[in-house]
Design an enzyme around this catalytic site. Structure first.
Site: not given
Length: 427
Positions: A144, A239, A267
């Site tokens: 994702y 990623d 994050k």
């Protein structure tokens, strides 16, 4: 546990928010109950609107590597807020955090701050397309990278076919430029690249797949992708929104010693505040506006509060022994849960990389999304509910990773193992 207040809050939220939540996984649909509403957090604990306490292994989906409300991060945010929350203009903090990111990732020579992981990945893909002059991208099933149109795509019917949309609202014309391969299957990637010779701008992947649980790369997979991209002039986008600064100070790329051309982060570099970033080789990054012709912008990019929280966080992560603590706590929990699961008749498979882990309810091992789909999600849902009733907050999906923080105490870990023993017994 009593969840009366959470039920009332969820009922009210559904009147004004689609599904009652601002991100689908929060709805708890896959575990068969309504969500708990969180009121506060501290250290390894979160507390819901009914006053229930939980040992937290979600950690806001990864960023709370030091635990919730770390005093130095709170102080940095409060101090910065007093002088302004946003200016829409450059600040020195942006440069300071960018330098710290480059220090941790030698392949990030320049970095652009954004406000979310989705922004980072969609911008990196646009940059790769602009830099290479190619249109197609290759992603992996089960990885994702946010909700950008070109990424909400599943595999077509064969190796040379284009992807098809997985969400209404994504035009088929967008999806046709996205190829989808099987994670950890290097041969399939090579076949796709050969079938689309000189047409693929980038390959994007999670170096440790955290959105189908916790799936590490098999030996040779990352190395093979790196070699293939170099040979074919394809931009390798790693990623690390989830893995960055979590599985090592330099993320998965440090851990596996394989470097991308572009890297996406998020994050942890915001200390829990909304943030994202993408960076990489100078020659590629200089294609970005205003230096180059590839346009990307964001009014709140490099937000002072997020930059300050990120700087405070990375300064702590640099301290000697930080990642050793994380590893020791994670290994202790792993040993305990494996023993508990081993004493049960329920089939499970535990997978972990550093402070990132998942228990699959199947024999395993899990090396791809197709493997992950073999899990018994009904049993997982029962286990999740049992753990929640015993004061343990896990990700409300079989296909999401769990996260350790240095704030988790020995008592927390022992309570978690004890709760797991009770939860397995109740299955």
């Amino acid at each position: 546990m009593n969840h009366q207040q959470s039920e009332a809050l969820f009922s009210a939220a559904k009147n004004v928010i689609p599904g009652g939540v601002n991100s689908p996984v929060r709805a708890f649909k896959s575990v068969g109950i309504n969500p708990i509403f969180i009121e506060k957090a501290a250290g390894s604990k979160i507390y819901d609107a009914d006053g229930n306490e939980y040992i937290d292994y979600v950690g806001s989906w990864g960023p709370m590597i030091m635990g919730h409300c770390h005093p130095k991060v709170v102080e940095a945010i409060q101090k910065t807020a007093a002088s302004g929350a946003s200016f829409g203009a450059p600040t020195a903090r942006e440069t300071q955090l960018a330098e710290m990111v480059s220090e941790a990732y030698p392949n990030i020579e320049k970095v652009r701050m954004v406000s979310s992981g989705t922004e980072a990945t969609m911008s990196a893909i646009r940059l790769a397309r602009g830099y290479t002059g190619r249109d197609k991208i290759l992603k992996f099933d089960g990885c994702y990278h946010g909700h950008a149109d070109s990424l909400l795509v599943k595999a077509g019917s064969g190796l040379a076919t284009f992807g098809v949309p997985t969400s209404p609202g994504v035009p088929a014309d967008f999806a046709k430029y996205t190829l989808t391969a099987t994670y950890n299957d290097l041969d399939e990637v090579k076949q796709m690249v050969a079938a689309n010779d000189k047409e693929i701008a980038c390959i994007i992947l999670e170096p440790i797949a955290g959105n189908m649980g916790c799936v590490p790369p098999v030996p040779g997979f990352l190395e093979g992708l790196r070699e293939l991209c170099t040979q074919e002039g394809i931009v390798l986008i790693v990623d690390e929104v989830m893995t960055g600064f979590r599985v090592a100070f330099g993320g998965a790329q440090e851990r596996f010693n394989v470097r991308g051309d572009l890297v996406c982060l998020g994050k942890i570099i915001g200390g829990g505040l909304p943030v994202g970033a993408f960076g990489g080789k100078k020659e590629i990054m200089d294609s970005l506006s205003p230096e180059g012709g590839v346009y990307q912008a964001g009014t709140l990019s490099g937000n002072p509060l997020a930059m300050s929280a990120g700087i405070a966080t990375l300064n702590i992560l640099k301290e000697e022994g930080f990642y050793q603590q994380l590893e020791e706590k994670s290994a202790y929990l792993e040993k305990g849960l494996l023993q508990v699961a081993g004493n049960s008749s329920v089939a499970t498979c535990w997978q972990r990389v550093g402070a990132m882990f998942c228990t699959y309810f199947q024999q395993g091992p899990v090396n791809s999304f197709a493997d992950a789909l073999n899990s018994d999600t009904e049993t997982f849902s029962k286990f999740f509910r049992n753990m929640l009733d015993n004061g343990i907050n896990l990700a409300p999906s079989q296909f999401e990773a769990g996260f350790m923080s240095v704030a988790h105490s020995q008592e927390d870990l022992d309570k978690t193992i004890e709760a797991a023993e009770k939860s397995f017994a109740a299955l």
